[in-house]
Design an enzyme around this catalytic site. Structure first.
Site, mmCIF file in Angstrom:
data_model
loop_
_atom_site.group_PDB
_atom_site.id
_atom_site.type_symbol
_atom_site.label_atom_id
_atom_site.label_comp_id
_atom_site.label_asym_id
_atom_site.label_seq_id
_atom_site.Cartn_x
_atom_site.Cartn_y
_atom_site.Cartn_z
ATOM 1 N N THR A 1 22.885 41.490 38.591
ATOM 2 C CA THR A 1 22.377 42.354 37.521
ATOM 3 C C THR A 1 20.997 41.914 37.016
ATOM 4 O OG1 THR A 1 23.854 41.055 36.108
ATOM 5 C CG2 THR A 1 24.572 43.271 36.669
ATOM 6 N N HIS B 1 50.189 74.632 48.297
ATOM 7 C CA HIS B 1 51.513 75.234 48.106
ATOM 8 C C HIS B 1 52.568 74.188 47.807
ATOM 9 C CE1 HIS B 1 49.521 77.669 51.373
ATOM 10 N NE2 HIS B 1 49.321 76.455 51.825
HETATM 11 C C1 G1P Z 1 29.586 42.066 34.155
HETATM 12 C C2 G1P Z 1 29.221 40.887 33.282
HETATM 13 C C3 G1P Z 1 30.409 40.520 32.363
HETATM 14 C C4 G1P Z 1 30.832 41.749 31.563
HETATM 15 C C5 G1P Z 1 31.137 42.915 32.522
HETATM 16 C C6 G1P Z 1 31.407 44.171 31.726
HETATM 17 O O1 G1P Z 1 30.597 41.646 35.061
HETATM 18 O O2 G1P Z 1 28.843 39.789 34.093
HETATM 19 O O3 G1P Z 1 30.017 39.492 31.484
HETATM 20 O O4 G1P Z 1 31.945 41.454 30.763
HETATM 21 O O5 G1P Z 1 30.035 43.172 33.398
HETATM 22 O O6 G1P Z 1 31.824 45.197 32.569
HETATM 23 P P1 G1P Z 1 30.740 42.246 36.555
HETATM 24 O O7 G1P Z 1 31.237 43.644 36.395
HETATM 25 O O8 G1P Z 1 29.403 42.160 37.192
HETATM 26 O O9 G1P Z 1 31.747 41.366 37.257
#
Ligand code: G1P
Length: 402
Positions: A84, A313
């Protein structure tokens, strides 16, 4: 505030539903999931949107174009999905100087919570959940009336609290220079490490969200539709036979047809081009997608039928998701409840996991065709384009290479 929306991920836990579309493009009520994120952001005060795209990027570009809800949209390509923080790094050339927000594009937010996040910047959205171990858990200290975040512990086996990071951040301008974080233990550059740096430099408020839903696994797509279908007002615009009955919050879009003898109990949306009936029963939070067909003597309950799915159906579909152009042969029946009343288990990324739901049916990838009188056990996942024969009972999910 300028807002980056992360929409590049592959959504592997949603397979097979994401085999041919990115997770943010999964249908939730009247629009794709990420469009709800964008709409909430704009309503809360986002001045412009930068969408980070990667996997199946064209689908996202086509959906949004150059403006959305009156604000400009630009696209940043994240060529390989390396986390991210890496995604926001891809968005950096599109950002103006100044603070910026980042939202996970695969979660549903409500407008007031995002407005509170923007107002409190620097801030992170927080939410209380039953099972924090699959999220990042926020570490906080109380300062006056505010909870101030000091960091995030990712996916802890023994969570220190049930307050998690909702994946919504309002960062100060300086954070644009702090995006180059080292790889985490799972081999990604993580935004939570950027958050850690921001927490060292400033008081980051943990803003409690009223409502939030992470849409990562198939049953969460049902939950997302329950939320957004439940929020819609009744609007019967399509061609509804006088002998059909629409009860409660039912939306029948222009160009949809509901035939004689049908009963629809909201919240339900029947999208343009879909046909329902004659003599069908559609209930619960059900989305009948564009050009989908629900035929004679078919019952559909609390389910999502994607575009072009056909249940022609004498079938029962409960708490299930049918991908694009799925075709159920006559008499196909889905089980959605276990005799022992335990929560239904299903396959996610080659692991069998609990859905946390007493009622959960089948997940069918795009193009699945079932033979007549097929029965699908609760929690069964059928891979994209797979087939069942006449009279087949599918008790367990077949192994998938998706
Ligand atoms: C990410 C974040 C995590 C957060 C989550 C929320 O996790 O790293 O801290 O709580 O999104 O959806 P990931 O979905 O990348 O595992």
């Amino acid at each position: 505030m300028q807002t980056v929306v992360l929409a590049a991920g592959q959504g592997t836990r949603m397979r097979p539903l994401t085999a041919r579309r990115p997770k943010p493009m999964l249908p939730v009520a009247d629009r794709p999931l990420v469009a709800h994120t964008a709409a909430a952001a704009v309503a809360a005060g986002a001045s412009r949107l930068v969408l980070v795209v990667g996997y199946e990027a064209d689908a996202v570009r086509e959906q949004f174009g150059d403006t959305y809800a009156g604000v400009p949209v630009t696209y940043a390509d994240q060529r390989s999905q390396r986390g991210t923080a890496d995604a926001v790094r891809a968005a950096r050339p599109h950002l103006e100087d100044g603070p910026f927000a980042v939202l996970n594009g695969d979660a549903l937010y409500d407008r007031p919570s995002l407005a509170a996040l923007y107002d409190a910047a620097p801030a992170v959205g927080s939410f209380r959940v039953d099972d924090p171990s699959v999220y990042g858990v926020l570490e906080t200290v109380d300062r006056g009336d505010d909870a101030v975040a000091t960091g995030v512990v990712e996916k802890p086996a023994d969570p220190p609290s049930d307050l998690i990071n909702a994946g919504a951040y309002a960062f100060p301008a300086a954070a644009q220079d702090w995006l180059d974080v080292p790889e985490s233990s799972r081999g990604e550059h993580e935004l939570t490490d950027v958050l850690g740096r921001v927490c060292e430099a400033a008081d980051v408020r943990a803003v409690p969200f009223d409502r939030w839903l992470d849409v990562g696994r198939p049953w969460e797509l049902l939950a997302a539709n329950e939320w957004k279908l439940g929020a819609a007002e009744r609007a019967v615009r399509g061609d509804v036979h006088p002998d059909a009955e629409c009860r409660g919050a039912v939306v029948v879009e222009d160009g949809a047809r509901v035939d004689r003898g049908v009963v629809v109990e909201g919240p339900t949306r029947i999208r343009a081009g879909a046909t329902v009936g004659p003599n069908a029963y559609v209930r619960g939070a059900t989305l009948v997608g564009p050009d989908a067909t629900v035929g004679h003597a078919v019952e559909v309950k609390n389910s999502v039928l994607m575009a072009g799915a056909t249940v022609g159906h004498l079938s029962y579909v409960g708490d299930s998701i049918l991908g694009r152009n799925v075709n159920f042969g006559a008499g196909t029946t889905v089980a959605n409840l276990r005799h022992d009343d335990a929560d239904v288990r299903t396959r996610v990324k080659d692991e069998t996991v609990s859905t946390g739901r007493r009622k959960f049916g089948a997940v069918c990838g795009d193009g699945v065709k079932t033979g007549v009188q097929t029965s699908l056990n609760a929690g069964v996942v059928l891979p994209t384009d797979s087939r069942t024969g006449p009279g087949e009972s599918v008790l367990r999910s077949p192994q998938s290479r998706e």
